[in-house]
Scaffold this active site. Structure first.
Site, PDB file in Angstrom:
ATOM      1  CE  LYS A 206       1.429  -9.731 -12.312  1.00 54.79           C
ATOM      2  NZ  LYS A 206       0.526  -9.640 -11.431  1.00 54.79           N
ATOM      3  CD  GLU A 212       8.748   4.753 -11.507  1.00 51.42           C
ATOM      4  OE1 GLU A 212       8.325   3.686 -12.559  1.00 51.42           O
ATOM      5  OE2 GLU A 212       8.071   5.075 -10.830  1.00 51.42           O
ATOM      6  N   GLY A 266       2.111  -7.951  -7.578  1.00 51.72           N
ATOM      7  CA  GLY A 266       3.629  -7.707  -7.429  1.00 51.72           C
ATOM      8  C   GLY A 266       4.289  -7.724  -6.097  1.00 51.72           C
ATOM      9  NE  ARG A 267      -0.745  -5.299  -2.664  1.00 55.59           N
ATOM     10  CZ  ARG A 267      -1.480  -4.908  -3.807  1.00 55.59           C
ATOM     11  NH1 ARG A 267      -0.675  -4.568  -4.972  1.00 55.59           N
ATOM     12  NH2 ARG A 267      -2.741  -5.161  -3.952  1.00 55.59           N
ATOM     13  CD  GLU A 352       1.028  -1.418  -4.728  1.00 57.34           C
ATOM     14  OE1 GLU A 352       1.416  -2.439  -4.859  1.00 57.34           O
ATOM     15  OE2 GLU A 352       1.590  -0.142  -5.321  1.00 57.34           O
ATOM     16  CG  HIS A 383      18.934   6.919  20.495  1.00 56.54           C
ATOM     17  ND1 HIS A 383      19.319   7.294  21.753  1.00 56.54           N
ATOM     18  CD2 HIS A 383      19.111   5.640  20.463  1.00 56.54           C
ATOM     19  CE1 HIS A 383      19.710   6.046  22.295  1.00 56.54           C
ATOM     20  NE2 HIS A 383      19.605   5.155  21.670  1.00 56.54           N
ATOM     21  CE  LYS A 494       2.414   2.249 -12.185  1.00 59.29           C
ATOM     22  NZ  LYS A 494       2.375   0.758 -12.381  1.00 59.29           N
TER      23      LYS A 494
END
Ligand code: F6P
Length: 534
Positions: A206, A212, A266-267, A352, A383, A494
């Protein structure tokens, strides 16, 4: 000044919580044989059974009152209308406009944004059709076989989860890969099996400033240019971003930039051009079906009475557990291998959004907010961590999710999957405290769950499921009076990462002794490896 935790209803819920100690969910079914019918809801291909929750009709009524006395109705109307409810970033919140299937306008700053949303969908269709049909050719004249989405957080988790969930609907000759972690292993592993001439990269970010993603995108470009030339980049790199200038500076042609808008979080962005990998994988028509499913849930959320409103019910039951019964985490256990990435997606969506500790007015709050969302597919969880859920000391509400229909080839497997899920939800509720059960084998039960059944794993049902959770998060945030749409907490990390990477080459007393010590160890290691290389 309305103080939620001092309200009459909040205090009433605190008193009701004390009574819950002696109540058993299974007794409630005896007291009211219609409990399952009364406490389940259907919306087209989605069925929610919330009857196995530790709630009485009295508790539900008090929770509804909490919702009525909260800013929920007003904020819901404001969100869909395009008012600025993300107050700290001074933005509207309009992921719902992205899937608006009506002819109604949605205005931002007095301008109807639906025309540009439709234009972005047209661009998505044209491009995804070209790649899927083989019309879009790489520099050597071959069709694209592999697509690599480079993004992180909301620029990865949503499209990644949807592509995986709808793998049965994918294009048979197009593989979609996702690279997110800055760890070089991630991109190197993906690229090791690909050819530059038949690979398309989508740089999804965005802001076009995430460390990254930019590092991964530059490494992808370097890999690509080992066999191609700069003039070939345009055929193999596109971008999805709100930052057109930065995307063009990276070397992506203007016409290959799929834009979206600052008023899409973003999410909450998989419904925008961030969903390009989805359209490439399942086709544009499949992507539209996903939007239609979400739109149907939007209309349900907007129009259903609160008492018959899926997101409101799930949100209120969650608030009951978080704020009155002390639940700190929420388990999401899809009995569907196709949804194995859903818990990770919901972690960002919920944590978030609602991992906040000041209210809309910036005042510290004195009650719990977003819970810790975690999970894994069933039956694997049985399990791994079900032991703690059955006999541990923690109170962990569970959302079970499954699809009724499965591929005929796997009918026996699917039967086992569904019966295991039903058995586990039952076991968590009834437990096993029979007299002849030795204490070490005794299961207290009374552990609540929601069960969500999808008729089938279709784009439409998946869209509705995702929107259900988006609106659940929204309702909780509105009742807690927090801003669910900013994420200032991630900025500090950041900033410090940028600082430390710049300072690590020389000793600095700007940091705590631990960080200084660790920086020194890394610095020495780097010096050693550099010396060895030279
Ligand atoms: O985690 C912080 C965050 O800003 C998320 O909200 C976002 O989805 C992610 O980083 C990636 O941001 P971008 O899409 O701008 O690269």
């Amino acid at each position: 000044m309305y103080n939620l935790s001092q309200s009459v209803t909040w205090n009433k819920l605190q008193q009701l919580a004390e009574k819950t100690e002696d109540q058993r969910i299974s007794d409630a079914f005896v007291e009211d044989p219609q409990r399952f019918e009364k406490m389940s809801l259907r919306l087209d291909g989605l069925f929610l059974d919330y009857s196995k929750n530790l709630v009485s009709e009295e508790v539900l009524a008090a929770l509804m009152q909490l919702a009525e006395h909260s800013p929920l109705r007003q904020r819901r109307a404001q969100m869909f209308t395009g008012d600025i409810i993300n107050v700290t970033e001074n933005r509207p919140v309009l992921h719902t406009a992205l899937r608006n299937r009506s002819a109604d306008p949605v205005e931002v700053n007095g301008r109807d944004v639906m025309p540009e949303i439709r234009a972005s969908l047209d661009k998505l269709k044209i491009f995804s059709d070209k790649v899927r049909s083989g019309e879009w050719l790489g520099y050597s004249g071959k069709r694209i076989r592999d697509v690599v989405n480079i993004g992180i957080g909301g620029s990865d988790l949503g499209p990644n989860m949807v592509c995986r969930a709808l793998l049965e609907h994918r294009h048979p000759q197009l593989r979609i890969h996702f690279v997110s972690n800055v760890d070089g292993q991630h991109i190197n592993k993906v690229l090791s099996s690909l050819k530059p001439e038949t690979t398309l990269f989508i740089v999804s970010t965005k802001t076009f400033s995430t460390q990254e993603t930019l590092l991964n995108a530059n490494s992808a470009k370097s890999w690509f240019l080992q066999q191609a030339v700069a003039g070939d980049v345009a055929k193999h790199f596109v971008a999805v971003s709100t930052n057109q200038a930065a995307a063009m500076e990276f070397g992506i042609k203007r016409e290959n930039i799929f834009e979206f808008w600052a008023w899409v979080g973003g999410r909450y962005s998989l419904w925008s051009s961030i969903g390009l990998p989805i359209a490439l994988s399942i086709g544009y028509d499949g992507f539209i079906e996903l939007l239609e499913g979400a739109y149907e849930m939007d209309q349900h959320f907007l129009n259903a009475p609160l008492e018959q409103n899926m997101p409101v019910i799930m949100a209120l039951v969650g608030i009951w557990y978080i704020n009155f019964l002390g639940a700190e985490t929420q388990a999401v256990i899809p009995y569907d291998q196709a949804l194995h990435q859903l818990p990770a997606f919901l972690q960002q969506l919920d944590m978030e959004s609602n991992g906040k500790s000041v209210d809309m007015e910036g005042q510290p709050i004195d009650y719990a907010t977003g819970s810790i969302v975690w999970g894994q597919t069933g039956s694997n969880g049985q399990h791994a961590f079900f032991q703690l859920l059955h006999q541990g000391t923690r109170f962990v509400p569970i959302d079970f999710i499954a699809s009724l229909h499965s591929d005929e080839k796997a009918a026996e497997h699917h039967f086992a999957l569904l019966t295991n899920m039903l058995a586990q939800a039952n076991a968590f509720m009834v437990g096993d405290t029979s007299a002849d059960t030795k204490t070490h084998a005794s299961c207290p039960g009374n552990r609540p769950s929601n069960i969500i059944l999808m008729d089938e794993m279709s784009p439409k049902n998946l869209g509705a499921l995702i929107a259900l959770y988006e609106h659940k998060v929204f309702v909780q945030g509105a009742i807690w009076n927090i801003n669910s749409f900013d994420q200032w907490g991630v900025q500090l990390g950041k900033r410090l990462a940028t600082e430390i990477s710049a300072n690590i080459k020389h000793s600095s007393t700007d940091y705590d002794p631990s960080t200084q010590g660790l920086m020194s160890i890394v610095r020495q290691h780097l010096a050693t490896t550099t010396k060895t290389k030279s």
